[in-house]
Every structure is written in structure tokens, then in C-alpha cells.
Write a protein that holds these residues in place. Structure first.
Motif, PDB file in Angstrom:
ATOM      1  N   SER A 103     -23.207  10.776 -37.045  1.00 44.97           N
ATOM      2  CA  SER A 103     -23.673   9.401 -36.754  1.00 44.97           C
ATOM      3  C   SER A 103     -24.336   9.346 -35.596  1.00 44.97           C
ATOM      4  O   SER A 103     -25.369   8.547 -35.307  1.00 44.97           O
ATOM      5  N   VAL A 104     -24.392  10.480 -34.684  1.00 49.58           N
ATOM      6  CA  VAL A 104     -25.104  10.401 -33.340  1.00 49.58           C
ATOM      7  C   VAL A 104     -26.711  10.792 -33.302  1.00 49.58           C
ATOM      8  O   VAL A 104     -26.753  12.201 -33.544  1.00 49.58           O
ATOM      9  N   GLU A 105     -27.348  10.106 -33.336  1.00 50.15           N
ATOM     10  CA  GLU A 105     -29.007  10.310 -33.165  1.00 50.15           C
ATOM     11  C   GLU A 105     -29.473  10.429 -31.784  1.00 50.15           C
ATOM     12  O   GLU A 105     -30.283  11.181 -31.348  1.00 50.15           O
ATOM     13  N   GLN A 106     -28.915   9.692 -30.891  1.00 53.55           N
ATOM     14  CA  GLN A 106     -28.874   9.359 -29.359  1.00 53.55           C
ATOM     15  C   GLN A 106     -27.637   9.099 -28.784  1.00 53.55           C
ATOM     16  O   GLN A 106     -26.695   8.427 -29.529  1.00 53.55           O
ATOM     17  N   VAL A 107     -27.386   9.685 -27.415  1.00 52.84           N
ATOM     18  CA  VAL A 107     -26.229   9.314 -26.798  1.00 52.84           C
ATOM     19  C   VAL A 107     -26.281   9.147 -25.376  1.00 52.84           C
ATOM     20  O   VAL A 107     -27.254   9.537 -24.842  1.00 52.84           O
ATOM     21  N   LEU A 108     -25.423   8.146 -24.901  1.00 52.29           N
ATOM     22  CA  LEU A 108     -25.354   7.938 -23.447  1.00 52.29           C
ATOM     23  C   LEU A 108     -23.891   8.430 -23.101  1.00 52.29           C
ATOM     24  O   LEU A 108     -23.074   8.090 -23.678  1.00 52.29           O
ATOM     25  N   LEU A 109     -23.803   8.792 -21.814  1.00 43.92           N
ATOM     26  CA  LEU A 109     -22.479   9.409 -21.366  1.00 43.92           C
ATOM     27  C   LEU A 109     -21.817   8.097 -20.298  1.00 43.92           C
ATOM     28  O   LEU A 109     -22.916   7.293 -19.564  1.00 43.92           O
ATOM     29  N   THR A 110     -20.928   7.910 -20.272  1.00 46.17           N
ATOM     30  CA  THR A 110     -20.064   7.008 -19.283  1.00 46.17           C
ATOM     31  C   THR A 110     -18.886   7.842 -18.669  1.00 46.17           C
ATOM     32  O   THR A 110     -18.900   9.134 -18.801  1.00 46.17           O
ATOM     33  N   SER A 111     -18.213   7.062 -18.156  1.00 40.30           N
ATOM     34  CA  SER A 111     -17.195   7.786 -17.324  1.00 40.30           C
ATOM     35  C   SER A 111     -15.821   7.797 -18.043  1.00 40.30           C
ATOM     36  O   SER A 111     -14.846   8.325 -17.796  1.00 40.30           O
ATOM     37  N   THR A 112     -15.644   6.866 -18.869  1.00 38.84           N
ATOM     38  CA  THR A 112     -14.368   6.369 -19.692  1.00 38.84           C
ATOM     39  C   THR A 112     -14.638   5.988 -20.841  1.00 38.84           C
ATOM     40  O   THR A 112     -15.811   5.653 -21.111  1.00 38.84           O
ATOM     41  N   GLY A 113     -13.632   5.903 -21.911  1.00 39.02           N
ATOM     42  CA  GLY A 113     -13.843   5.609 -22.897  1.00 39.02           C
ATOM     43  C   GLY A 113     -13.980   4.122 -23.246  1.00 39.02           C
ATOM     44  O   GLY A 113     -14.418   3.477 -24.082  1.00 39.02           O
ATOM     45  N   SER A 114     -13.136   3.547 -22.319  1.00 35.77           N
ATOM     46  CA  SER A 114     -13.202   1.894 -22.067  1.00 35.77           C
ATOM     47  C   SER A 114     -14.538   1.408 -21.969  1.00 35.77           C
ATOM     48  O   SER A 114     -14.925   0.451 -22.542  1.00 35.77           O
ATOM     49  N   GLU A 115     -15.429   2.230 -21.135  1.00 41.98           N
ATOM     50  CA  GLU A 115     -16.663   1.863 -21.091  1.00 41.98           C
ATOM     51  C   GLU A 115     -17.517   2.045 -22.334  1.00 41.98           C
ATOM     52  O   GLU A 115     -18.401   1.237 -22.623  1.00 41.98           O
ATOM     53  N   ALA A 116     -17.254   3.008 -22.855  1.00 38.75           N
ATOM     54  CA  ALA A 116     -18.130   3.183 -24.143  1.00 38.75           C
ATOM     55  C   ALA A 116     -17.841   2.209 -25.078  1.00 38.75           C
ATOM     56  O   ALA A 116     -18.522   1.813 -25.617  1.00 38.75           O
ATOM     57  N   THR A 117     -16.488   1.825 -25.279  1.00 40.95           N
ATOM     58  CA  THR A 117     -16.303   0.717 -26.406  1.00 40.95           C
ATOM     59  C   THR A 117     -16.987  -0.592 -25.703  1.00 40.95           C
ATOM     60  O   THR A 117     -17.361  -1.382 -26.547  1.00 40.95           O
ATOM     61  N   PHE A 118     -16.837  -1.101 -24.560  1.00 42.40           N
ATOM     62  CA  PHE A 118     -17.534  -2.137 -24.026  1.00 42.40           C
ATOM     63  C   PHE A 118     -18.904  -2.229 -24.424  1.00 42.40           C
ATOM     64  O   PHE A 118     -19.377  -3.181 -24.934  1.00 42.40           O
ATOM     65  N   HIS A 119     -19.750  -1.016 -24.149  1.00 40.44           N
ATOM     66  CA  HIS A 119     -21.031  -1.073 -24.362  1.00 40.44           C
ATOM     67  C   HIS A 119     -21.417  -0.935 -25.755  1.00 40.44           C
ATOM     68  O   HIS A 119     -22.517  -1.524 -26.254  1.00 40.44           O
ATOM     69  N   ALA A 120     -20.558  -0.360 -26.762  1.00 44.23           N
ATOM     70  CA  ALA A 120     -20.625  -0.585 -28.116  1.00 44.23           C
ATOM     71  C   ALA A 120     -20.890  -1.925 -28.585  1.00 44.23           C
ATOM     72  O   ALA A 120     -21.540  -2.284 -29.125  1.00 44.23           O
ATOM     73  N   LEU A 121     -19.695  -2.698 -28.191  1.00 47.51           N
ATOM     74  CA  LEU A 121     -19.611  -4.335 -28.580  1.00 47.51           C
ATOM     75  C   LEU A 121     -20.786  -4.955 -28.086  1.00 47.51           C
ATOM     76  O   LEU A 121     -21.382  -5.868 -28.545  1.00 47.51           O
ATOM     77  N   ARG A 122     -21.111  -4.585 -26.631  1.00 48.69           N
ATOM     78  CA  ARG A 122     -22.312  -5.277 -26.322  1.00 48.69           C
ATOM     79  C   ARG A 122     -23.609  -5.329 -26.899  1.00 48.69           C
ATOM     80  O   ARG A 122     -24.307  -6.104 -27.206  1.00 48.69           O
ATOM     81  N   VAL A 123     -23.931  -4.078 -27.189  1.00 49.77           N
ATOM     82  CA  VAL A 123     -25.179  -3.402 -27.844  1.00 49.77           C
ATOM     83  C   VAL A 123     -25.324  -4.204 -29.383  1.00 49.77           C
ATOM     84  O   VAL A 123     -26.105  -4.423 -29.834  1.00 49.77           O
ATOM     85  N   ALA A 124     -23.983  -4.123 -30.049  1.00 48.30           N
ATOM     86  CA  ALA A 124     -23.959  -4.915 -31.286  1.00 48.30           C
ATOM     87  C   ALA A 124     -24.134  -6.223 -31.352  1.00 48.30           C
ATOM     88  O   ALA A 124     -24.803  -6.794 -32.298  1.00 48.30           O
TER      89      ALA A 124
END
Length: 446
Positions: A103-124
């Protein structure tokens, strides 16, 4: 200085004496980690344990893998965190992730999984302009308010809103719909009633924060179909399943491609890195691209040390028979434990996938979280506490999974099976009911 004294010092200056709520385990006593290497760790009093907890799963290669440690040391000699621009290693890691994960065409790095899921819902929400998020009972997606509910719930809290923390605004909880895992019918009904207002569906494709519920293909396929039909964003939280189960995550195993994917844990063998990737049109909404409306930042995102650890980990996963080894040992453990418990007349369901195993003390099946309410928590926790007497560490908290690493050996598996027979037999002989107040945990670890 012994660990009792150190633990007392810790409690004076650290709330509870630990830096995560998952580390203060009732019945475990004072525990100060002094050294970790390969498949083992040693406490401050010199006791050594074969580690199957593995910090909730990140060290797939084993603790202090020499190749990962060497890569981190080299990064420390050449570059530091500068907070501007990008490093060559960051580019190489992003390229590797886009190559490996469907699924990954572009990617951004975070420091934790919680940050990644937070940003996923925000951008959705930014992409759709919608309010609602769908999650599933038993899935854990981190500590942020939108998804901090309905993980390990008491029976009377299943079916309602069950936040894992005080301090969450009711209106935030109201914007999250909680559905039963593996119920395609519940998904269809939710979309029939709320589809026009569903921004995102987020799911652990395998809910490992309650042990292991394997997904039914119809369920995952229904998620994809309903999100596509309604224009909602499908998010696979592969913080656990990514890289541990397959280099392409569970989406590569299932053939179901989400819109966004969150990663972490095994990606860097224990170094603190997370990632969010997916469709380019969604990722382009982040403010890392000038003009992107969804704010994205983090001082430690792409830290040279953790990026070096991730690159070294991925190189080893791609070049050595890591998955072959851990899958073989995992199958030996699951088969062997089932035989041990059966020989003792213990009702059990030993399940898992690949390098992950969990011993539920109940009859099968285990399709949904409701099924797990039959698990004998007293036996589960008591058995694991008794494993400690034999130098085996599986986290003594209800429903928590265990892990095999590349550093584990067949001899370690033999040791575990011998210890399992002794620990289960001793727990059966006493028939003791444990005081489980505070021994159940509602979340995971991000």
C-alpha cells in the motif's frame, strides 16, 4: 546495589517506578533489568530469563543484535540530529518501505506507533471532511484519545464505550464507532447507517493486543469494499504484524490493500521508530509538503540512529532466513504446548501465527473478543508467574502474546516445553485463585 533498593529509589522519583503502565506488573515483584542479549535478559540480582515477552515484539532479531548495534554506532560517528533537510539513510529507508509494503507509495517516519496512527486518522479526516472513525473491540492503536477505548474490556463493558483512560472528552469518544472484530455483517450495517460520515476504518489485521485473533478473509475484504464504496480511508495498523509476519505485512499475506499503513516495532529491532505510509494523494496532504493542510512534525522523526537501526534490520530480514527460523520455532512451540496441556488435562487453545504464540486456557474457538471472555485469567497469569521459577519470561498479564526471535534456539524451545509442563502442573495442583485486581491490562504498548 540490589534491585529492591533500586526499585524503591525509582518509586520515589518515577510514578509507580516505571516509565510505562505496561511495565508495572502485579505479582512480579521488583524487577530491574541489568543486561539483555540475544534471547535473554538478566536482572540486577543476577537471575537470567529466556525472554519470550520481547518488549511486546520489537526485537525480532533478538536483543542487541550485533549488526544493528554496529549500524547505530556508525551513524553516531558520522551524522547527528540536525532538524533540517533529509539524510541519505532516510531516503534509503523510505525507498525500502515503498518497495516492500504493497500500500505504501509514500511514507513519513515517526518515533512511535501511536504517533503514526494519530496522523493516519488526522489525514483521513482532512481528506474526507468527515467526523467518524471505526475501530474494533480488542484492537489497540495507541494512546491518543480517538482510539483509546475497547481493548481488553470487562464483559459488561463490551458493546458500549469502554475508554482505557480518564481525561478523554466524551465528544471525542462519541466520534468513534466500536464494532466486533471479524463481523462483516456489523461492518456492512455501520456503513449502511453512517457511511456518509465515516472518515476512516482502522484495524489491526491480526488483533495481537488480545493475544491472537486471526482475521477471516471475508471480514477484511468487506472492510475494503465498504471503504471503497463510501469513500472512507482504510487504515491497517501493522505496527505488530508488519515485518514480524511478512516483509510486506499482513496485507501481503491477505492480498487486501489498505489506503494507509502504520508500522513500528520490528521495523528497527527495538529502536524507537514508527512509520505511516500509503496512497500518494493522501500522504501529499501532510505539511511536510509545503501547502499540505494536515500538520505533521516531530523533532526526532527520522533520527539517524533509529534509521540506521531500521536499515540494518531490514537488510538482515531480506538476506538471512529470519522468518524461516522464527516460524519453525513458533510452530514447534504451539504444537508442543498444546501437547503438554492436553497431557495434563488442561483446557487450552494454543494459537498464534509465525513467531507469535499465546496459550489461552479455554476451549476453542477464538474468532472474536467475546470468545476470549472464556479464558481462565487466573490460570493464564498463574501459569506465567510459575514459568519465572524456571527462567522463562512470558508477560504475566491476561491475554498477552509471546514472541520468538532469530536468537532463540531449539534448545530454548525444549526448555520452554519442559518448564510449561512443570508450571502448568504446579498451578493445577494448587488450584489457587489469584487476586487479579490490577493484573489485567487494557492497552498495548506503543
Amino acid at each position: 546495589m540490589n534491585q529492591r533498593v533500586l526499585s524503591e529509589r525509582a518509586r520515589r522519583v518515577i510514578p509507580g517506578g516505571v516509565n510505562s503502565g505496561q511495565r508495572n506488573v502485579p505479582g512480579l515483584g521488583d524487577l530491574v533489568i541489568a543486561q539483555a542479549s540475544g534471547a535473554r535478559f538478566r536482572d540486577r540480582d543476577g537471575r537470567e530469563y529466556v525472554d519470550y515477552h520481547a518488549a511486546f515484539g520489537p526485537p525480532l532479531l533478538g536483543h542487541n543484535d550485533p549488526d544493528v548495534s554496529a549500524a547505530v554506532a556508525e551513524a553516531g560517528r558520522t551524522v547527528d540530529l540536525c532538524g533540517v533537510g533529509v539524510t541519505e539513510d532516510e531516503v534509503e529507508l523510505a525507498e525500502a518501505l515503498t518497495e516492500l509494503v504493497p500500500s505504501v507509495e509514500q511514507v513519513l517516519l515517526t518515533s512511535t506507533g501511536s504517533e503514526a496512527t494519530f496522523h493516519a486518522l488526522r489525514v483521513a479526516r482532512a481528506a474526507t471532511g468527515r467526523r467518524l472513525v471505526v475501530k474494533f473491540q480488542g484492537c489497540y492503536h495507541g494512546w491518543h484519545d480517538a482510539v483509546s477505548l475497547n481493548v481488553i474490556s470487562a464483559p459488561d463493558r463490551v458493546g458500549g464505550k469502554d475508554p482505557i483512560s480518564a481525561g478523554i472528552l466524551p465528544e471525542v469518544l462519541d466520534a468513534t464507532l466500536v464494532l466486533p472484530f471479524n463481523s462483516a455483517d456489523a461492518v456492512r450495517q455501520a456503513f449502511a447507517e453512517h457511511g456518509a460520515d465515516i472518515a476512516a476504518v482502522i484495524v489491526e489485521p491480526v488483533p495481537h493486543n488480545v493475544g491472537c485473533l486471526l482475521p477471516e478473509q471475508e471480514f477484511l475484504r468487506t472492510l475494503r469494499e465498504e471503504c471503497t464504496r463510501a469513500g472512507s480511508v482504510l487504515v491497517f495498523d501493522e505496527v505488530i504484524t508488519g515485518f514480524r509476519h511478512h516483509l510486506g505485512g499482513w496485507q501481503a499475506i491477505s492480498g487486501i490493500t489498505p489506503d494507509l499503513t502504520t508500522l513500528g516495532k520490528a521495523i528497527a529491532n527495538g529502536y524507537p521508530v514508527g512509520a505511516l505510509g500509503g496512497r500518494a494523494d493522501l500522504m501529499d496532504l501532510f505539511s511536510s509538503r509545503p501547502g499540505g493542510p494536515a500538520f505533521f512534525a516531530g523533532t526526532y522523526n527520522g533520527h539517524p540512529a533509529v534509521v540506521a537501526a531500521a536499515l540494518a534490520t531490514l537488510r538482515k530480514l531480506r538476506s538471512e532466513p529470519v522468518h524461516e527460523h522464527v516460524f519453525r520455532l513458533g510452530e514447534r512451540i504451539r504444537t508442543g504446548l498444546a501437547e503438554v496441556f492436553s497431557s495434563l488435562g488442561v483446557a487450552s487453545l494454543v494459537t498464534g501465527y509465525g513467531s507469535v504464540f499465546v496459550e489461552y486456557f479455554m476451549d476453542g474457538p477464538a474468532r472474536t473478543y467475546d470468545d476470549l471472555l472464556r479464558n481462565d485469567a487466573s490460570m493464564f497469569i498463574g501459569y506465567r508467574r510459575r514459568l519465572l521459577d524456571h527462567g522463562i519470561f512470558e508477560l504475566p498479564l491476561n491475554l498477552k502474546r509471546s514472541h520468538v526471535s532469530y536468537a532463540h534456539t531449539d534448545a530454548d524451545v525444549d526448555h520452554l516445553l519442559e518448564a510449561a509442563a512443570l508450571a502448568a502442573g504446579a498451578q493445577l495442583a494448587t488450584g489457587a485463585e489469584l487476586d487479579l485486581s490490577g493484573a489485567s491490562t487494557m492497552g498495548g504498548a506503543r
